[in-house]
Motif scaffolding. Structure first.
Motif, mmCIF file in Angstrom:
data_model
loop_
_atom_site.group_PDB
_atom_site.id
_atom_site.type_symbol
_atom_site.label_atom_id
_atom_site.label_comp_id
_atom_site.label_asym_id
_atom_site.label_seq_id
_atom_site.Cartn_x
_atom_site.Cartn_y
_atom_site.Cartn_z
ATOM 1 N N CYS A 28 0.781 -1.027 -0.062
ATOM 2 C CA CYS A 28 -0.058 0.026 0.139
ATOM 3 C C CYS A 28 0.753 1.250 0.046
ATOM 4 O O CYS A 28 0.843 2.131 -0.757
ATOM 5 C CB CYS A 28 -0.987 -0.011 1.139
ATOM 6 S SG CYS A 28 -1.928 1.417 1.415
ATOM 7 N N ARG A 53 3.908 -1.705 -7.615
ATOM 8 C CA ARG A 53 3.270 -0.687 -6.976
ATOM 9 C C ARG A 53 3.645 -0.156 -5.737
ATOM 10 O O ARG A 53 4.312 -0.935 -4.813
ATOM 11 C CB ARG A 53 1.654 -0.586 -7.040
ATOM 12 C CG ARG A 53 1.046 -1.757 -6.095
ATOM 13 C CD ARG A 53 -0.409 -1.490 -5.307
ATOM 14 N NE ARG A 53 -0.239 -0.633 -3.990
ATOM 15 C CZ ARG A 53 -1.131 0.312 -4.000
ATOM 16 N NH1 ARG A 53 -2.271 0.081 -4.542
ATOM 17 N NH2 ARG A 53 -1.091 1.110 -2.764
ATOM 18 N N LYS A 58 0.245 9.329 0.489
ATOM 19 C CA LYS A 58 -1.119 8.690 0.577
ATOM 20 C C LYS A 58 -2.127 9.621 0.988
ATOM 21 O O LYS A 58 -1.999 10.453 2.149
ATOM 22 C CB LYS A 58 -0.481 7.666 1.938
ATOM 23 C CG LYS A 58 0.361 6.640 1.572
ATOM 24 C CD LYS A 58 0.242 5.867 0.469
ATOM 25 C CE LYS A 58 -1.170 4.950 0.851
ATOM 26 N NZ LYS A 58 -1.522 4.231 -0.733
ATOM 27 N N HIS A 206 -8.763 -2.872 -1.745
ATOM 28 C CA HIS A 206 -9.377 -1.861 -1.285
ATOM 29 C C HIS A 206 -11.166 -2.091 -1.391
ATOM 30 O O HIS A 206 -11.701 -1.373 -0.576
ATOM 31 C CB HIS A 206 -9.181 -0.430 -1.835
ATOM 32 C CG HIS A 206 -7.678 0.073 -1.649
ATOM 33 N ND1 HIS A 206 -6.857 -0.425 -2.755
ATOM 34 C CD2 HIS A 206 -7.241 0.551 -0.908
ATOM 35 C CE1 HIS A 206 -5.725 0.064 -1.975
ATOM 36 N NE2 HIS A 206 -5.996 0.770 -0.969
ATOM 37 N N GLU A 232 -2.631 -5.590 -3.061
ATOM 38 C CA GLU A 232 -1.421 -5.046 -2.161
ATOM 39 C C GLU A 232 -0.762 -6.296 -1.374
ATOM 40 O O GLU A 232 -1.442 -7.120 -0.778
ATOM 41 C CB GLU A 232 -2.185 -4.293 -1.060
ATOM 42 C CG GLU A 232 -2.728 -2.803 -1.755
ATOM 43 C CD GLU A 232 -3.224 -1.710 -0.545
ATOM 44 O OE1 GLU A 232 -3.222 -0.629 -0.842
ATOM 45 O OE2 GLU A 232 -3.363 -2.248 0.493
ATOM 46 N N ASP A 243 -3.251 0.009 5.842
ATOM 47 C CA ASP A 243 -4.025 -0.789 5.340
ATOM 48 C C ASP A 243 -3.628 -2.306 5.524
ATOM 49 O O ASP A 243 -3.486 -3.168 4.608
ATOM 50 C CB ASP A 243 -4.184 -0.749 3.470
ATOM 51 C CG ASP A 243 -4.980 0.216 3.309
ATOM 52 O OD1 ASP A 243 -5.625 1.137 4.128
ATOM 53 O OD2 ASP A 243 -5.186 0.733 1.877
ATOM 54 N N GLN A 246 -5.598 -5.757 4.822
ATOM 55 C CA GLN A 246 -6.079 -6.163 3.648
ATOM 56 C C GLN A 246 -4.746 -6.455 2.974
ATOM 57 O O GLN A 246 -4.776 -7.258 1.812
ATOM 58 C CB GLN A 246 -6.687 -5.110 2.734
ATOM 59 C CG GLN A 246 -5.826 -4.026 2.412
ATOM 60 C CD GLN A 246 -6.609 -2.630 1.905
ATOM 61 O OE1 GLN A 246 -7.766 -2.793 2.410
ATOM 62 N NE2 GLN A 246 -6.093 -2.060 1.024
#
Ligand code: PEP
Ligand code: MN
Length: 364
Positions: A28, A53, A58, A206, A232, A243, A246
Motif C-alpha cells: 500500500c 506498485r 498517501k 480496497h 496490495e 491498510d 488487507q
C-alpha cells in the motif's frame, strides 16, 4: 530530463501494457527502503508480477494516519526498479508529484479514488501529463458517480495519454458491513460498456479491506472479463503502516493467483459458437416475450389510470402494492428466483406503471 532515460533494456512498457492478465502488486505504502526492497525482491522471485506498485503520497481520509514517505521514497523505487527489472508505479495527485516521479524513472501512474472525484486535480494532472507517454491507471471515484470517472478519462485522454486503464476499487457506502468499499458491479459493468477498449483492472484489496475475500472478488472480476489485478502485498502485512488488514505476503499472492481460473471472452471453436448462439436465441425470444408482456401491463395500467381518474381515486394504493409484492415473493423460491431481485424488478415496473397512470390522469 526526458521520461524514459536510463531505462534498463529489460523494461518494455509496451510489452507489459499488453500482457494479460496484467498483475500489479506491491505495498500500500513504501515505508522504508528495506521494506520496499524486500517486498519487491520477493514479488520478483514469484515470477508472477508484472508491475510493482507502491504509494508514496498517501491520501488518508482522516488525519493522524501515516501519510506516506513522499518524494524520499523515489530513489528507493528507482533502485528497486534497477534491482528487479520490474516497471514501477506510484499514485500521483498533483503536478509536482508527477514531475518528481518522472525525474526518478517511474514507469506508470495511478490516480487514486480521492483524486478522481476532483475535476480540478484531474485537470492539473492532465496538464502535467501533456506530451508525456506514460500509462495512466484511473481508479473509480470514492462515490458511486460514473460521470466523475468518465470525466477523468476524458481529461486524461485529452492530454494525449494513449495508454489509459481503469481500476475498479469499489465505492464508499456509509455503514456497509461486508466490504470496505462496495463493489457495485453494475457501475463497473456500465463503465466497461462505455470504454470497451480500455483495460479493466480489479483492486480487490480496497474493495475487501480484508484478506479473506480477495480471491472471491478477484474471481468474480475475472468472470466479468477484467484484464488484470492490483493487489496490495507486504513482507510483513500485519505490521504495515497503512491498510494492514488487507495486505498479503508475496507467497499468499502466489497462492491466490494459482487458485484463480482465468477465462477468456474469445469464442474459439465453431461448435462453441453454435451452442452459445442457440442459448442466445432462446434468451432473445424470452426477452421479446417479456417486452410484449410489459407493454401489455402498461396498457392495462393506463386503463386503470383512466378509471381512477373518472372516479377521483389516487394512483397509489399502498395496500394493493403490498399485496402484489407479497403474492410475488411467495412464488419466488418455487421458481428459483431471489426475493430481493423480484422486489427490485417489480419496484421499477411499479414506478413505470405509476408514470403511465399519471400520464393518463394528468394528460401529459
Ligand atoms: C491505494 O491504492 O493504496 C489507495 C490509496 O487507493 P484508493 O485510491 O483506491 O483508496
Ligand atoms: Mn492501500
Amino acid at each position: 530530463m526526458m521520461q524514459g532515460e536510463n531505462k534498463l533494456a529489460t523494461i518494455h512498457i509496451d510489452q507489459t501494457w499488453n500482457k494479460r492478465p496484467l498483475i500489479i502488486s506491491g505495498p500500500c505504502s513504501a515505508e522504508t527502503e528495506m521494506q520496499l526492497t524486500g517486498t519487491a525482491m520477493q514479488l520478483m522471485a514469484t515470477g508472477k508480477v508484472d508491475v510493482l506498485r507502491a504509494g508514496l503520497w498517501k491520501p488518508r481520509t482522516r488525519p493522524g494516519n501515516f501519510e506516506g514517505v513522499g518524494a524520499a521514497g523515489l530513489p528507493w523505487l528507482q533502485q528497486v526498479r534497477r534491482l528487479t527489472g520490474l516497471p514501477v508505479m506510484v499514485e500521483v495527485a498533483t503536478a509536482a508529484q508527477v514531475e518528481a516521479a518522472l525525474k526518478h524513472d517511474v514507469d506508470m501512474f495511478w490516480i487514486g479514488a480521492r483524486t478522481t472525484v476532483n475535476p480540478f486535480s484531474i485537470q492539473e494532472l492532465a496538464d502535467a501529463l501533456k506530451g508525456i507517454h506514460i500509462p495512466v491507471f484511473i481508479k473509480n471515484p470514492i462515490n458511486p458517480d460514473l460521470e466523475l470517472w468518465i470525466g477523468a478519462v476524458e481529461r486524461i485522454a485529452a492530454a494525449g495519454i494513449e495508454k489509459i486503464a481503469l481500476i475498479h476499487r469499489g465505492f464508499s457506502s456509509y455503514g456497509n458491513k461486508k466490504f470496505r468499499n462496495a463493489p457495485m458491479w453494475h457501475l463497473a459493468i456500465e463503465m466497461k460498456r462505455l470504454f470497451n477498449s480500455l483495460p479493466f483492472i480489479i483492486d480487490p484489496s480496497h474493495i475487501c479491506g480484508n484478506r479473506t475475500m480477495l480471491r472471491e472478488v478477484t474471481q468474480h472480476a475475472v468472470d466479468l472479463h477484467y484484464e488484470g489485478v492490483m493487489i496490495e502485498s507486504h513482507t510483513d502485512p500485519d505490521n504495515a503502516w497503512s491498510d494492514a488488514a488487507q495486505q498479503i505476503k508475496p507467497s499468499s499472492l502466489v497462492a491466490l493467483l494459482n487458485k484463480i481460473i482465468w477465462r477468456t471472452e474469445a469464442i474459439t471453436s465453431e461448435e462453441l459458437h453454435e451452442r452459445l448462439n442457440q442459448f442466445r436465441n432462446e434468451i432473445n425470444k424470452l426477452d421479446d416475450k417479456v417486452l410484449e408482456l410489459l407493454a401489455e401491463r402498461m396498457r392495462i395500467a393506463e386503463e386503470i389510470g383512466k378509471y381512477k381518474k373518472d372516479h377521483d381515486i389516487t394512483i397509489l394504493q399502498t395496500n394493493r402494492w403490498n399485496e402484489i409484492l407479497e403474492r410475488l415473493s411467495q412464488q419466488c423460491s418455487m421458481l428459483g428466483l431471489s426475493e430481493n431481485f423480484i422486489k427490485q424488478y417489480f419496484e421499477v415496473i411499479h414506478l413505470e406503471s405509476i408514470k403511465h397512470q399519471d400520464m393518463v390522469m394528468n394528460k401529459k
